[in-house]
Design a protein around this motif. Structure first.
Motif, mmCIF file in Angstrom:
data_model
loop_
_atom_site.group_PDB
_atom_site.id
_atom_site.type_symbol
_atom_site.label_atom_id
_atom_site.label_comp_id
_atom_site.label_asym_id
_atom_site.label_seq_id
_atom_site.Cartn_x
_atom_site.Cartn_y
_atom_site.Cartn_z
ATOM 1 N N ILE A 54 -16.401 -17.526 80.065
ATOM 2 C CA ILE A 54 -15.781 -16.257 81.119
ATOM 3 C C ILE A 54 -17.171 -15.635 81.824
ATOM 4 N N GLY A 55 -17.741 -16.118 80.567
ATOM 5 C CA GLY A 55 -18.982 -15.072 81.714
ATOM 6 C C GLY A 55 -19.772 -15.908 82.988
ATOM 7 N N ASN A 56 -19.834 -17.179 83.225
ATOM 8 C CA ASN A 56 -20.268 -17.851 84.136
ATOM 9 C C ASN A 56 -19.380 -18.655 84.795
ATOM 10 N N CYS A 57 -17.888 -19.610 84.463
ATOM 11 C CA CYS A 57 -17.624 -19.822 85.201
ATOM 12 C C CYS A 57 -16.786 -18.797 85.855
ATOM 13 N N PHE A 58 -16.635 -17.467 86.046
ATOM 14 C CA PHE A 58 -16.319 -16.770 86.428
ATOM 15 C C PHE A 58 -16.853 -15.589 87.693
ATOM 16 N N ARG A 59 -18.056 -16.399 87.366
ATOM 17 C CA ARG A 59 -19.141 -15.207 88.501
ATOM 18 C C ARG A 59 -19.096 -16.017 89.815
ATOM 19 N N ILE A 60 -17.887 -15.950 90.085
ATOM 20 C CA ILE A 60 -17.124 -16.032 91.372
ATOM 21 C C ILE A 60 -17.130 -15.609 93.000
ATOM 22 N N GLY A 61 -15.989 -14.788 91.759
ATOM 23 C CA GLY A 61 -15.493 -13.599 92.799
ATOM 24 C C GLY A 61 -16.468 -13.128 94.042
ATOM 25 N N VAL A 62 -17.539 -12.227 94.072
ATOM 26 C CA VAL A 62 -17.895 -12.265 94.369
ATOM 27 C C VAL A 62 -18.105 -13.342 96.456
ATOM 28 N N ASP A 63 -18.836 -14.082 95.861
ATOM 29 C CA ASP A 63 -18.922 -15.783 96.511
ATOM 30 C C ASP A 63 -17.593 -15.714 97.329
ATOM 31 N N LEU A 64 -16.313 -15.910 96.306
ATOM 32 C CA LEU A 64 -15.384 -16.125 96.698
ATOM 33 C C LEU A 64 -15.187 -14.723 97.888
ATOM 34 N N PHE A 65 -15.617 -13.552 98.046
ATOM 35 C CA PHE A 65 -15.142 -12.508 98.893
ATOM 36 C C PHE A 65 -15.741 -12.642 100.316
ATOM 37 N N GLY A 210 -17.558 -20.855 103.769
ATOM 38 C CA GLY A 210 -16.185 -20.453 104.081
ATOM 39 C C GLY A 210 -15.708 -20.617 105.424
ATOM 40 N N TYR A 211 -16.667 -20.282 106.674
ATOM 41 C CA TYR A 211 -16.044 -20.700 107.477
ATOM 42 C C TYR A 211 -15.609 -22.619 107.854
ATOM 43 N N TYR A 212 -17.163 -22.981 107.477
ATOM 44 C CA TYR A 212 -17.201 -24.558 107.552
ATOM 45 C C TYR A 212 -15.772 -24.997 106.937
ATOM 46 N N TYR A 225 -7.772 -33.986 94.581
ATOM 47 C CA TYR A 225 -8.115 -34.434 93.736
ATOM 48 C C TYR A 225 -9.600 -34.190 93.701
ATOM 49 N N PHE A 226 -10.360 -34.771 94.363
ATOM 50 C CA PHE A 226 -11.950 -33.802 94.349
ATOM 51 C C PHE A 226 -12.657 -32.407 94.339
ATOM 52 N N ALA A 227 -11.420 -31.743 95.232
ATOM 53 C CA ALA A 227 -11.732 -30.569 94.357
ATOM 54 C C ALA A 227 -11.961 -29.997 93.149
ATOM 55 N N LEU A 228 -10.643 -30.798 92.756
ATOM 56 C CA LEU A 228 -10.459 -30.712 90.764
ATOM 57 C C LEU A 228 -11.134 -31.172 90.482
ATOM 58 N N ALA A 229 -11.944 -32.629 90.672
ATOM 59 C CA ALA A 229 -12.441 -33.198 90.531
ATOM 60 C C ALA A 229 -14.268 -32.650 89.404
ATOM 61 N N LEU A 230 -13.925 -31.653 91.055
ATOM 62 C CA LEU A 230 -15.870 -31.303 91.309
ATOM 63 C C LEU A 230 -15.824 -30.160 90.610
ATOM 64 N N LEU A 231 -15.028 -29.271 90.523
ATOM 65 C CA LEU A 231 -14.181 -27.453 89.700
ATOM 66 C C LEU A 231 -14.793 -28.289 88.752
ATOM 67 N N GLU A 264 -18.828 -24.462 93.202
ATOM 68 C CA GLU A 264 -17.644 -24.189 91.664
ATOM 69 C C GLU A 264 -17.146 -23.461 93.130
ATOM 70 N N VAL A 265 -17.685 -22.630 94.031
ATOM 71 C CA VAL A 265 -16.321 -21.637 94.251
ATOM 72 C C VAL A 265 -16.266 -22.103 95.669
ATOM 73 N N MET A 266 -16.769 -23.131 96.251
ATOM 74 C CA MET A 266 -16.406 -24.020 97.688
ATOM 75 C C MET A 266 -15.574 -24.926 96.763
ATOM 76 N N ALA A 267 -15.397 -25.614 95.286
ATOM 77 C CA ALA A 267 -14.525 -26.308 95.022
ATOM 78 C C ALA A 267 -13.059 -25.675 95.131
ATOM 79 N N VAL A 268 -13.590 -24.110 94.061
ATOM 80 C CA VAL A 268 -12.065 -23.633 94.035
ATOM 81 C C VAL A 268 -11.265 -23.206 94.701
ATOM 82 N N PHE A 269 -12.237 -23.223 96.754
ATOM 83 C CA PHE A 269 -12.431 -22.849 98.142
ATOM 84 C C PHE A 269 -11.326 -23.801 98.357
#
Length: 361
Positions: A54-65, A210-212, A225-231, A264-269
């Motif tokens: 939780i402490g590491n893999c969910f540390r993408i909130g600000v990155d997503l914004f 995010g733009y790219y 599938y690439f995004a899921l594997a990367l994540l 990770e955040v790019m994979a989620v996006f």
């Protein structure tokens, strides 16, 4: 490259909803991990591994914004006055409103109910407390650093927008290569790269990413599938390395701008962007589907306001929610903070004039 203004896109709302949930989750982790710190061993307990995940893999909130800011605003035709005239009031009004309101609530409940937001109630102490509220130093208001970061990011975005309007996506790729180098050296290895690359660093790197990623047509980046594997790979590596670097007295946490977090955040996006390509039928019930989408929309709509008030509720619930096992207490606190914040936002949205400054959009 000029991008026409688009209608509301669901995966953006889903990403924004995920972003604020991640913020709440990581903040709850920060105040609850003490309960499992002693569970570290050659083979850590399930609760310890869960907490570390939780402490590491969910540390993408600000990155997503930040990525959403780039995806929604860059590559479009607007003037500096139009952009800043629209964006700045959206963040300043709620910041001032909730800083004053929640700060006053914190002082009141400290005086009457013994909460420790403020220990002395003279004019000077109250003044210093409110200064700490707005400059992210008072108890419960650490998350307010986000306002100053996003304000600075907005101020530089017109420069990047002008460049991207007259550039091909390959030029954005050029920028992102050097950005990833700064993520690796500055925020992961914590060592200086021989070449000074401060102009490529975060948070603006995530905005350009995010733009790219929104507009790229590269086949591999549009493969779910690439995004899921990367994540999956990135999350697993993150947990393994964080566990390796941890000790019985300290849980290792990666910087939100580290190379692992940014990948990770790019994979989620990309996963959210291309999720419909899985051809999974999630419409079990038309009514249920509408309810889920409405709930996601509401979280996304209230996300900024929730961000500004969740710190107060975190401190309150931390003191009053009884501990009854790590996982159950953790989930209970996350749900309480999210639901309480949403109810307050929903009610205040009905109030004329106030609804303009609560952070709903």
């Amino acid at each position: 490259m000029t991008v026409a203004k688009s209608k509301r896109i669901f995966y953006f709302d889903a990403l924004r909803a995920l972003a604020i949930i991640c913020v709440i989750v990581v903040h709850v982790y920060a105040v609850t991990r003490v309960h499992v710190m002693a569970d570290y061993a050659v083979i850590p307990s399930f609760d310890w591994i869960f907490s570390q995940f939780i402490g590491n893999c969910f540390r993408i909130g600000v990155d997503l914004f930040l990525m959403l800011a780039g995806a929604l605003s860059l590559g479009r035709v607007w003037t500096i006055r139009e952009f800043l005239g629209k964006r700045i009031p959206r963040i300043v009004g709620p910041f001032l409103f909730w800083g004053i309101v929640t700060g006053a609530i914190a002082v009141i409940i400290s005086y009457y109910f013994g909460f420790s937001f403020i220990n002395s109630f003279d004019i000077n102490s109250i003044y210093e407390f409110f200064m700490g509220v707005f400059f992210a130093t008072s108890r419960g208001y650490d998350p307010y650093w986000f306002f100053w970061m996003i304000l600075g990011t907005y101020l530089i975005m017109p420069i990047f927008n002008k460049w991207l309007l007259h550039s091909e996506l390959v030029e954005a790729e050029y920028f992102l290569v050097f950005w990833l180098i700064t993520c690796l050296y500055d925020y992961t290895l914590n060592m200086a790269f021989p070449i000074k690359l401060s102009y490529f660093t975060c948070p603006i790197g995530l905005v350009v990413a995010g733009y790219y990623l929104r507009h790229t047509e590269r086949r591999i980046l549009n493969n779910p599938y690439f995004a899921l594997a990367l994540l999956i790979i990135t999350s697993a590596v993150t947990v393994i390395l964080a566990t390796y670097h941890s000790t019985a007295s300290e849980m290792y946490v990666y910087n939100r701008y580290s190379i692992l977090m940014c990948i990770e955040v790019m994979a989620v996006f990309l996963l959210f962007k291309n999720f419909n390509k899985f051809n999974i039928n999630l419409n079990f019930s038309e009514r249920l589907t509408k309810m889920v989408k409405m709930f996601i929309f509401m979280i996304a709509k209230y996300s900024y306001g929730i961000y500004l008030i969740q710190g107060l509720f975190l401190c309150i619930y931390r003191d009053i929610v009884p501990y009854c096992g790590y996982c159950s207490t953790f989930i209970e606190m996350v749900l309480l903070i999210l639901i309480t914040s949403m109810i307050i936002m929903y009610v205040l949205e009905k109030v004329p004039y106030i609804n303009k400054v609560i952070g709903a959009k």
